[in-house]
Motif scaffolding. Structure first.
Motif, PDB file in Angstrom:
ATOM      1  N   THR A  24      -8.754  17.068   4.940  1.00 33.16           N
ATOM      2  CA  THR A  24      -9.364  17.403   6.232  1.00 33.16           C
ATOM      3  C   THR A  24      -8.883  16.450   7.321  1.00 33.16           C
ATOM      4  O   THR A  24      -9.200  16.623   8.473  1.00 33.16           O
ATOM      5  CB  THR A  24     -10.903  17.347   6.147  1.00 33.16           C
ATOM      6  N   GLY A  25      -8.115  15.453   6.930  1.00 33.03           N
ATOM      7  CA  GLY A  25      -7.541  14.513   7.892  1.00 33.03           C
ATOM      8  C   GLY A  25      -6.028  14.504   7.748  1.00 33.03           C
ATOM      9  O   GLY A  25      -5.442  15.416   7.176  1.00 33.03           O
ATOM     10  N   ILE A  26      -5.411  13.455   8.251  1.00 27.18           N
ATOM     11  CA  ILE A  26      -3.945  13.351   8.195  1.00 27.18           C
ATOM     12  C   ILE A  26      -3.536  12.762   6.856  1.00 27.18           C
ATOM     13  O   ILE A  26      -4.091  11.780   6.403  1.00 27.18           O
ATOM     14  CB  ILE A  26      -3.429  12.463   9.343  1.00 27.18           C
ATOM     15  N   LEU A  27      -2.568  13.373   6.210  1.00 28.58           N
ATOM     16  CA  LEU A  27      -1.975  12.856   4.984  1.00 28.58           C
ATOM     17  C   LEU A  27      -0.493  12.669   5.261  1.00 28.58           C
ATOM     18  O   LEU A  27       0.206  13.617   5.607  1.00 28.58           O
ATOM     19  CB  LEU A  27      -2.171  13.818   3.812  1.00 28.58           C
ATOM     20  N   CYS A  28      -0.031  11.427   5.129  1.00 32.20           N
ATOM     21  CA  CYS A  28       1.375  11.135   5.378  1.00 32.20           C
ATOM     22  C   CYS A  28       1.950  10.500   4.109  1.00 32.20           C
ATOM     23  O   CYS A  28       1.477   9.493   3.640  1.00 32.20           O
ATOM     24  CB  CYS A  28       1.516  10.183   6.555  1.00 32.20           C
ATOM     25  N   LYS A  29       2.949  11.152   3.559  1.00 32.30           N
ATOM     26  CA  LYS A  29       3.614  10.651   2.355  1.00 32.30           C
ATOM     27  C   LYS A  29       5.098  10.903   2.504  1.00 32.30           C
ATOM     28  O   LYS A  29       5.494  11.983   2.927  1.00 32.30           O
ATOM     29  CB  LYS A  29       3.050  11.356   1.115  1.00 32.30           C
ATOM     30  N   TRP A  30       5.884   9.942   2.111  1.00 33.02           N
ATOM     31  CA  TRP A  30       7.340  10.022   2.235  1.00 33.02           C
ATOM     32  C   TRP A  30       7.732  10.349   3.684  1.00 33.02           C
ATOM     33  O   TRP A  30       8.634  11.143   3.948  1.00 33.02           O
ATOM     34  CB  TRP A  30       7.928  11.058   1.284  1.00 33.02           C
ATOM     35  N   HIS A  31       7.013   9.775   4.615  1.00 32.07           N
ATOM     36  CA  HIS A  31       7.244   9.946   6.066  1.00 32.07           C
ATOM     37  C   HIS A  31       7.094  11.408   6.499  1.00 32.07           C
ATOM     38  O   HIS A  31       7.653  11.812   7.486  1.00 32.07           O
ATOM     39  CB  HIS A  31       8.613   9.369   6.476  1.00 32.07           C
ATOM     40  N   ARG A  32       6.339  12.181   5.719  1.00 33.55           N
ATOM     41  CA  ARG A  32       6.080  13.574   6.068  1.00 33.55           C
ATOM     42  C   ARG A  32       4.591  13.793   6.169  1.00 33.55           C
ATOM     43  O   ARG A  32       3.811  13.150   5.489  1.00 33.55           O
ATOM     44  CB  ARG A  32       6.647  14.517   5.006  1.00 33.55           C
ATOM     45  N   LEU A  85       0.856  -1.180   0.000  1.00 35.73           N
ATOM     46  CA  LEU A  85       0.000   0.000   0.000  1.00 35.73           C
ATOM     47  C   LEU A  85       0.887   1.224   0.000  1.00 35.73           C
ATOM     48  O   LEU A  85       1.940   1.237   0.639  1.00 35.73           O
ATOM     49  CB  LEU A  85      -0.869   0.026   1.267  1.00 35.73           C
ATOM     50  N   GLN A  86       0.478   2.234  -0.708  1.00 33.13           N
ATOM     51  CA  GLN A  86       1.226   3.484  -0.667  1.00 33.13           C
ATOM     52  C   GLN A  86       0.255   4.647  -0.766  1.00 33.13           C
ATOM     53  O   GLN A  86      -0.816   4.529  -1.343  1.00 33.13           O
ATOM     54  CB  GLN A  86       2.276   3.564  -1.768  1.00 33.13           C
ATOM     55  N   THR A  87       0.630   5.748  -0.182  1.00 32.18           N
ATOM     56  CA  THR A  87      -0.157   6.973  -0.276  1.00 32.18           C
ATOM     57  C   THR A  87       0.219   7.677  -1.557  1.00 32.18           C
ATOM     58  O   THR A  87       1.404   7.813  -1.867  1.00 32.18           O
ATOM     59  CB  THR A  87       0.154   7.898   0.918  1.00 32.18           C
ATOM     60  N   ILE A  88      -0.786   8.097  -2.303  1.00 35.95           N
ATOM     61  CA  ILE A  88      -0.500   8.899  -3.485  1.00 35.95           C
ATOM     62  C   ILE A  88      -1.124  10.277  -3.294  1.00 35.95           C
ATOM     63  O   ILE A  88      -2.013  10.452  -2.470  1.00 35.95           O
ATOM     64  CB  ILE A  88      -0.985   8.228  -4.792  1.00 35.95           C
ATOM     65  N   MET A 116      -1.972  -1.032  -9.391  1.00 35.46           N
ATOM     66  CA  MET A 116      -3.055  -1.902  -9.854  1.00 35.46           C
ATOM     67  C   MET A 116      -4.434  -1.400  -9.439  1.00 35.46           C
ATOM     68  O   MET A 116      -5.428  -1.727 -10.073  1.00 35.46           O
ATOM     69  CB  MET A 116      -2.846  -3.320  -9.303  1.00 35.46           C
ATOM     70  N   ALA A 117      -4.489  -0.635  -8.364  1.00 36.18           N
ATOM     71  CA  ALA A 117      -5.766  -0.109  -7.884  1.00 36.18           C
ATOM     72  C   ALA A 117      -5.491   1.189  -7.146  1.00 36.18           C
ATOM     73  O   ALA A 117      -4.496   1.315  -6.436  1.00 36.18           O
ATOM     74  CB  ALA A 117      -6.443  -1.108  -6.954  1.00 36.18           C
ATOM     75  N   ALA A 118      -6.367   2.151  -7.332  1.00 36.82           N
ATOM     76  CA  ALA A 118      -6.244   3.425  -6.628  1.00 36.82           C
ATOM     77  C   ALA A 118      -7.621   3.769  -6.062  1.00 36.82           C
ATOM     78  O   ALA A 118      -8.617   3.738  -6.781  1.00 36.82           O
ATOM     79  CB  ALA A 118      -5.763   4.521  -7.578  1.00 36.82           C
ATOM     80  N   ILE A 119      -7.654   4.067  -4.789  1.00 35.78           N
ATOM     81  CA  ILE A 119      -8.915   4.322  -4.100  1.00 35.78           C
ATOM     82  C   ILE A 119      -8.852   5.694  -3.454  1.00 35.78           C
ATOM     83  O   ILE A 119      -7.893   6.022  -2.751  1.00 35.78           O
ATOM     84  CB  ILE A 119      -9.157   3.247  -3.017  1.00 35.78           C
ATOM     85  N   ASN A 120      -9.872   6.499  -3.705  1.00 33.62           N
ATOM     86  CA  ASN A 120      -9.954   7.806  -3.070  1.00 33.62           C
ATOM     87  C   ASN A 120     -10.428   7.583  -1.646  1.00 33.62           C
ATOM     88  O   ASN A 120     -11.608   7.390  -1.399  1.00 33.62           O
ATOM     89  CB  ASN A 120     -10.914   8.716  -3.834  1.00 33.62           C
ATOM     90  N   GLY A 121      -9.501   7.595  -0.717  1.00 33.05           N
ATOM     91  CA  GLY A 121      -9.826   7.304   0.667  1.00 33.05           C
ATOM     92  C   GLY A 121      -9.742   8.513   1.560  1.00 33.05           C
ATOM     93  O   GLY A 121      -9.660   8.387   2.772  1.00 33.05           O
ATOM     94  N   SER A 122      -9.758   9.697   1.003  1.00 33.15           N
ATOM     95  CA  SER A 122      -9.595  10.901   1.799  1.00 33.15           C
ATOM     96  C   SER A 122     -10.784  11.826   1.595  1.00 33.15           C
ATOM     97  O   SER A 122     -11.495  11.756   0.607  1.00 33.15           O
ATOM     98  CB  SER A 122      -8.315  11.618   1.387  1.00 33.15           C
ATOM     99  N   VAL A 123     -10.949  12.690   2.555  1.00 35.16           N
ATOM    100  CA  VAL A 123     -11.934  13.759   2.441  1.00 35.16           C
ATOM    101  C   VAL A 123     -11.129  15.045   2.415  1.00 35.16           C
ATOM    102  O   VAL A 123     -10.196  15.227   3.190  1.00 35.16           O
ATOM    103  CB  VAL A 123     -12.915  13.746   3.634  1.00 35.16           C
ATOM    104  N   TYR A 124     -11.496  15.933   1.506  1.00 31.21           N
ATOM    105  CA  TYR A 124     -10.723  17.153   1.350  1.00 31.21           C
ATOM    106  C   TYR A 124     -11.649  18.320   1.015  1.00 31.21           C
ATOM    107  O   TYR A 124     -12.786  18.133   0.619  1.00 31.21           O
ATOM    108  CB  TYR A 124      -9.647  16.986   0.277  1.00 31.21           C
TER     109      TYR A 124
END
Length: 160
Positions: free
Chosen positions: A151-159, A105-108, A136-144
């Motif tokens: 509107t929540g926490i977004l963590c990418k590249w440990h930031r 899993l990765q955050t995009i 292979m699959a991308a899911i919009n799992g955030s609210v913005y």
């Protein structure tokens, strides 16, 4: 001028009357059949759908489902049903075996950047693909917000 308008009006009225005086044929509108909604129920229910039906009341009338293998340890189930209030729903579920070393899993994020914004999820997946890998699959799992701020926490590249 008034005579001309009056004369034009009389000519138009006469033309209308003459076209209406010829033998009228009864115009029969073709009957348009009322199409009743027929729900064909699929008798082969996948394990994923069975689990949802056993544990929730979200599925009122089951219509169909299909599970496909996208990659080793990665499956997509598509379920079509009507809710108890008769509204139609299409649901997609991704099932991943995270013990499979080839899956992760990765955050995009939009444009593969830490700057907030909005971008269609299909384009976001392309922009975030790392050389030698395949999303292979991308899911919009955030609210913005409308501006693209999460509107929540977004963590990418440990930031954050």
């Amino acid at each position: 001028m008034n005579k001309m308008i009056k004369h034009s009006f009389l000519v138009m009225l006469a033309a209308l009357a003459m076209s209406g005086c010829s033998k009228d044929k009864e115009i029969v509108e073709p009957e348009v059949p009322v199409k009743e909604e027929v729900v064909k129920v699929d008798k082969d229910i996948t394990a994923m759908t069975t689990k949802i039906m056993e544990k929730t009341a979200v599925i009122g009338t089951f219509v169909s489902d299909t599970t496909i293998k996208m990659a080793e340890g990665l499956f997509r189930t598509s379920i079509v049903f009507k809710r108890p209030d008769k509204l139609p729903v299409s649901m997609f579920i991704i099932e991943a075996d995270l013990k499979n070393a080839k899956l992760e899993l990765q955050t995009i994020s939009p444009y593969n950047d830490l700057i907030y914004g909005v971008q269609p999820i299909s384009e976001m997946a392309k922009d975030n693909e790392i050389a030698g890998t395949k999303i292979m699959a991308a899911i919009n799992g955030s609210v913005y917000t409308a501006a693209g701020d999460p509107t929540g926490i977004l963590c990418k590249w440990h930031r954050r």
